[in-house]
Design an enzyme around this catalytic site. Structure first.
Site, PDB file in Angstrom:
ATOM      1  N   GLY A  18     -55.134  -3.070  37.793  1.00 11.01           N
ATOM      2  CA  GLY A  18     -56.561  -2.757  37.816  1.00 11.01           C
ATOM      3  C   GLY A  18     -57.435  -3.967  37.521  1.00 11.01           C
ATOM      4  O   GLY A  18     -57.006  -4.952  36.913  1.00 11.01           O
ATOM      5  N   VAL A  27     -59.917  -4.314  35.479  1.00  9.42           N
ATOM      6  CA  VAL A  27     -60.227  -4.588  34.070  1.00  9.42           C
ATOM      7  C   VAL A  27     -58.974  -4.536  33.197  1.00  9.42           C
ATOM      8  O   VAL A  27     -59.057  -4.417  31.983  1.00  9.42           O
ATOM      9  CB  VAL A  27     -61.294  -3.612  33.516  1.00  9.42           C
ATOM     10  CG1 VAL A  27     -62.650  -3.926  34.122  1.00  9.42           C
ATOM     11  CG2 VAL A  27     -60.910  -2.161  33.756  1.00  9.42           C
ATOM     12  N   CYS A  28     -57.815  -4.618  33.840  1.00  3.92           N
ATOM     13  CA  CYS A  28     -56.562  -4.611  33.090  1.00  3.92           C
ATOM     14  C   CYS A  28     -56.024  -6.032  32.975  1.00  3.92           C
ATOM     15  O   CYS A  28     -55.972  -6.766  33.960  1.00  3.92           O
ATOM     16  CB  CYS A  28     -55.529  -3.725  33.781  1.00  3.92           C
ATOM     17  SG  CYS A  28     -54.099  -3.410  32.739  1.00  3.92           S
ATOM     18  N   ILE A  29     -55.627  -6.414  31.772  1.00  2.00           N
ATOM     19  CA  ILE A  29     -55.084  -7.763  31.560  1.00  2.00           C
ATOM     20  C   ILE A  29     -53.654  -7.694  31.011  1.00  2.00           C
ATOM     21  O   ILE A  29     -53.174  -8.632  30.390  1.00  2.00           O
ATOM     22  CB  ILE A  29     -55.992  -8.597  30.624  1.00  2.00           C
ATOM     23  CG1 ILE A  29     -56.284  -7.855  29.313  1.00  2.00           C
ATOM     24  CG2 ILE A  29     -57.296  -8.958  31.330  1.00  2.00           C
ATOM     25  CD1 ILE A  29     -57.046  -8.680  28.295  1.00  2.00           C
ATOM     26  N   THR A  30     -52.978  -6.569  31.264  1.00  2.00           N
ATOM     27  CA  THR A  30     -51.594  -6.402  30.809  1.00  2.00           C
ATOM     28  C   THR A  30     -50.709  -7.550  31.281  1.00  2.00           C
ATOM     29  O   THR A  30     -49.896  -8.085  30.526  1.00  2.00           O
ATOM     30  CB  THR A  30     -51.026  -5.061  31.319  1.00  2.00           C
ATOM     31  OG1 THR A  30     -51.821  -3.997  30.787  1.00  2.00           O
ATOM     32  CG2 THR A  30     -49.583  -4.876  30.902  1.00  2.00           C
TER      33      THR A  30
END
EC number: 1.7.1.7
Length: 325
Positions: free
Chosen positions: A170, A172-175
């Site tokens: 995604g 806004v995902c920084i996994t």
């Protein structure tokens, strides 16, 4: 295994069988209901709220309410009072089990329950699926998120009615950056890989940047596509409206961000501003029209005909004959 993502793949047209794209049916069935399009807004605080969920349900769309700072019991009661289906999210901690017990005590059952945790291939998810199947057997259980065929097989065997595929693709995902794990950059390949073993519906979650990516997701095995950023910058979006240099934006942040959690601990999400780009109704109608066009390009009349289309991988050798046959 071929590794590619949405921007690396194009589908190949087949002979058109309709006079007008409007003849194509973009509808999809999930959990005993048929929805107008295979799109569900991400179950995030800056994407959905109760008003959006009620509107979606009344107008023939699928939704999943987020699970943050929410009285799930009251939400389900409100949805029932409005005469629409209820679709909620749960985690796997004690308050989530308490919520299930409250539903049982009240004689209420949401039609859809999504077990929504970042790493869904987990013993905690197995226990929650078993509990839901025991206590609320009528509810359709979606579980995730996962990234491997092994995980899909396990979740299905544990009793999940559908699985959600995607870890970290995604906007806004920084996994990926924080942990070194995930499907960011190869989400479409991960979907294809997982779909090969799936016997139940897959919801592709994350990485959608264009409407054409919806058709690509269907082609590679998704039944439904979960979308965040494209549906976060709408006039109705619950995110805070922010003005920058005379232009209006909506705040959009990840569920594992400190903005959502209220603390900086185990953070795997970030905050961005999405330009406001119209209304929910107009956006969903445009998505439906674009999916109808995709179906017509695939030589079909209904959504799953897209799966008959061949594809090319941009920059790849495309040596496999099946790609161009």
């Amino acid at each position: 295994m071929e590794i590619f993502d949405y921007e690396n793949v194009l589908l190949l047209p087949r002979k058109c069988r309709v006079e007008s794209r409007s003849e194509c049916n973009a509808g999809v069935a999930l959990g005993g209901r048929t929805f107008r399009i295979p799109v569900v807004p991400a179950n995030m605080k800056t994407v959905v709220d109760e008003n959006i969920c009620a509107w979606m349900a009344k107008n023939g769309y699928f939704y999943v309410m987020h699970r943050f700072d929410l009285d799930n019991l009251q939400f389900v009661k409100n949805m029932k009072a409005k005469g629409v289906y209820a679709s909620i999210s749960l985690g796997v901690k004690k308050p989530d089990y308490d919520t299930v017990d409250q539903f049982v005590a009240e004689g209420l059952a949401p039609e859809y329950i999504t077990i929504d945790i970042a790493h869904g291939h987990a013993d905690t998810v197995q226990r929650m699926i078993a509990y839901l199947k025991q206590k609320l057997p009528a509810s359709f259980v979606i579980a995730g998120n996962v990234a491997t065929p092994e995980a899909v097989i396990d979740l299905e065997n544990w009793g999940a009615d559908a699985t959600k595929v995607g870890i970290g693709p995604g906007k806004v995902c920084i996994t990926k950056m924080k942990t070194g794990f995930g499907t960011g950059g190869w989400q479409l390949s991960a979907l294809k890989w997982c779909a090969r073993v799936a016997t139940k519906p897959i919801i592709a979650d994350g990485g959608i940047r264009e409407h054409g990516d919806i058709a690509k997701s269907i082609r590679f095995g998704a039944t439904m596509v979960m979308i965040g950023s494209l549906l976060a910058g709408l006039e109705e979006s619950p995110g805070k409206t922010v003005e920058v240099d005379g232009k209006l934006f909506k705040e959009y942040y990840g569920s594992a961000s400190d903005f959502n959690k209220g603390e900086y601990k185990h953070v795997e999400g970030k905050r961005i501003l999405e330009p406001i780009k119209g209304t929910l109704a107009d956006t969903l109608r445009e998505m439906e029209e674009d999916i109808q066009s995709s179906i017509s390009y695939a030589g079909g009349k209904k959504l799953m005909d897209i799966r008959k289309a061949n594809y090319v991988i941009l920059g790849g050798d495309n040596a496999g004959e099946h790609l161009l046959m």
